[in-house]
Design a protein around this motif. Structure first.
Motif, mmCIF file in Angstrom:
data_model
loop_
_atom_site.group_PDB
_atom_site.id
_atom_site.type_symbol
_atom_site.label_atom_id
_atom_site.label_comp_id
_atom_site.label_asym_id
_atom_site.label_seq_id
_atom_site.Cartn_x
_atom_site.Cartn_y
_atom_site.Cartn_z
ATOM 1 N N GLY A 20 -48.452 -12.384 -23.104
ATOM 2 C CA GLY A 20 -48.064 -12.326 -24.313
ATOM 3 C C GLY A 20 -47.768 -10.286 -24.469
ATOM 4 O O GLY A 20 -46.365 -10.275 -25.183
ATOM 5 N N LEU A 21 -48.249 -9.893 -23.573
ATOM 6 C CA LEU A 21 -47.904 -8.258 -23.583
ATOM 7 C C LEU A 21 -47.118 -8.052 -22.861
ATOM 8 O O LEU A 21 -46.185 -7.177 -23.418
ATOM 9 C CB LEU A 21 -49.509 -7.638 -23.649
ATOM 10 N N ILE A 34 -34.567 -8.347 -21.335
ATOM 11 C CA ILE A 34 -35.291 -9.928 -21.897
ATOM 12 C C ILE A 34 -34.765 -11.182 -22.030
ATOM 13 O O ILE A 34 -35.431 -12.475 -21.639
ATOM 14 C CB ILE A 34 -35.627 -10.010 -23.464
ATOM 15 N N PHE A 53 -39.471 -7.257 -25.281
ATOM 16 C CA PHE A 53 -38.088 -7.739 -25.820
ATOM 17 C C PHE A 53 -38.082 -6.131 -27.006
ATOM 18 O O PHE A 53 -37.514 -5.162 -26.815
ATOM 19 C CB PHE A 53 -39.687 -8.356 -27.148
ATOM 20 N N VAL A 54 -39.609 -4.857 -26.238
ATOM 21 C CA VAL A 54 -39.128 -3.042 -26.910
ATOM 22 C C VAL A 54 -38.491 -2.886 -26.353
ATOM 23 O O VAL A 54 -37.201 -1.896 -26.745
ATOM 24 C CB VAL A 54 -40.799 -3.218 -27.141
ATOM 25 N N ALA A 70 -44.259 -10.074 -22.717
ATOM 26 C CA ALA A 70 -42.996 -9.979 -23.365
ATOM 27 C C ALA A 70 -43.235 -9.742 -24.681
ATOM 28 O O ALA A 70 -41.343 -9.333 -24.552
ATOM 29 C CB ALA A 70 -43.607 -11.356 -23.762
ATOM 30 N N ILE A 71 -44.154 -9.042 -25.115
ATOM 31 C CA ILE A 71 -43.725 -7.849 -26.221
ATOM 32 C C ILE A 71 -43.232 -6.356 -25.822
ATOM 33 O O ILE A 71 -42.601 -5.876 -26.492
ATOM 34 C CB ILE A 71 -45.096 -7.403 -26.868
ATOM 35 N N LEU A 72 -43.317 -6.380 -24.613
ATOM 36 C CA LEU A 72 -43.548 -4.990 -23.537
ATOM 37 C C LEU A 72 -41.573 -5.197 -23.106
ATOM 38 O O LEU A 72 -40.693 -4.280 -23.616
ATOM 39 C CB LEU A 72 -43.928 -4.780 -22.332
ATOM 40 N N SER A 82 -35.834 -3.726 -24.624
ATOM 41 C CA SER A 82 -34.753 -4.397 -24.872
ATOM 42 C C SER A 82 -34.344 -3.996 -25.995
ATOM 43 O O SER A 82 -32.556 -3.626 -25.802
ATOM 44 C CB SER A 82 -34.639 -6.096 -24.738
#
Length: 143
Positions: free
Chosen positions: A7-8, A107, A14-15, A10-12, A17
């Motif tokens: 999850g972390l 991403i 996304f940020v 994926a968030i990283l 990108s």
């Protein structure tokens, strides 16, 4: 623990990108606006301006200046750049331009790897700019 790390990640991803896309968009906006305005200034026929007090441009000089200044202004080095001149006129002095930047976004690349499907992992930003020197009525009426 593995799900939290995924999850972390994926968030990283996304940020990162989102930041890359934002940077590319700002670079295309600023570069094209500055290049178009500088090209118009460089292409002014100064002889015509002095004699007839009318602003006209030399299309060849303006086009060459646009490409040179855009290449110099460009700071975001990822991707494929394309600059298009849609219209250029001497009278009235006008230029209409468009720029594209197609680049890979992390991403999309990882999403393609997860799905095991072949997808385009690129994103594109676009900017349009039109610059025009308008003729104004400069006749003074003295009473």
């Amino acid at each position: 623990m593995g799900i939290l790390a995924m999850g972390l990640f994926a968030i990283l991803l996304f940020v990162v990108s989102l930041g890359q896309t934002s940077t590319a968009d700002q670079d295309v906006d600023i570069s094209l606006k500055q290049a178009t305005k500088t090209a118009m200034d460089a292409g002014i026929n100064k002889g015509t301006l002095r004699v007839t007090e009318e602003v006209t441009i030399n299309p060849t000089v303006t086009k060459n200046a646009l490409y040179k200044v855009y290449a110099d202004q460009d700071n975001f080095k990822d991707g494929q750049k394309k600059v298009i001149i849609h219209s250029i006129q001497s009278r009235p002095a006008m230029i209409s331009t468009e720029a594209y930047n197609k680049f890979d976004v992390p991403i999309y690349k990882y999403a393609t790897d997860w799905d095991k499907k072949k997808r385009d992992s690129s994103s594109m930003v676009r900017e349009q700019e039109t610059s025009l020197f308008e003729a104004k009525d400069l006749v003074k009426t003295i009473k």
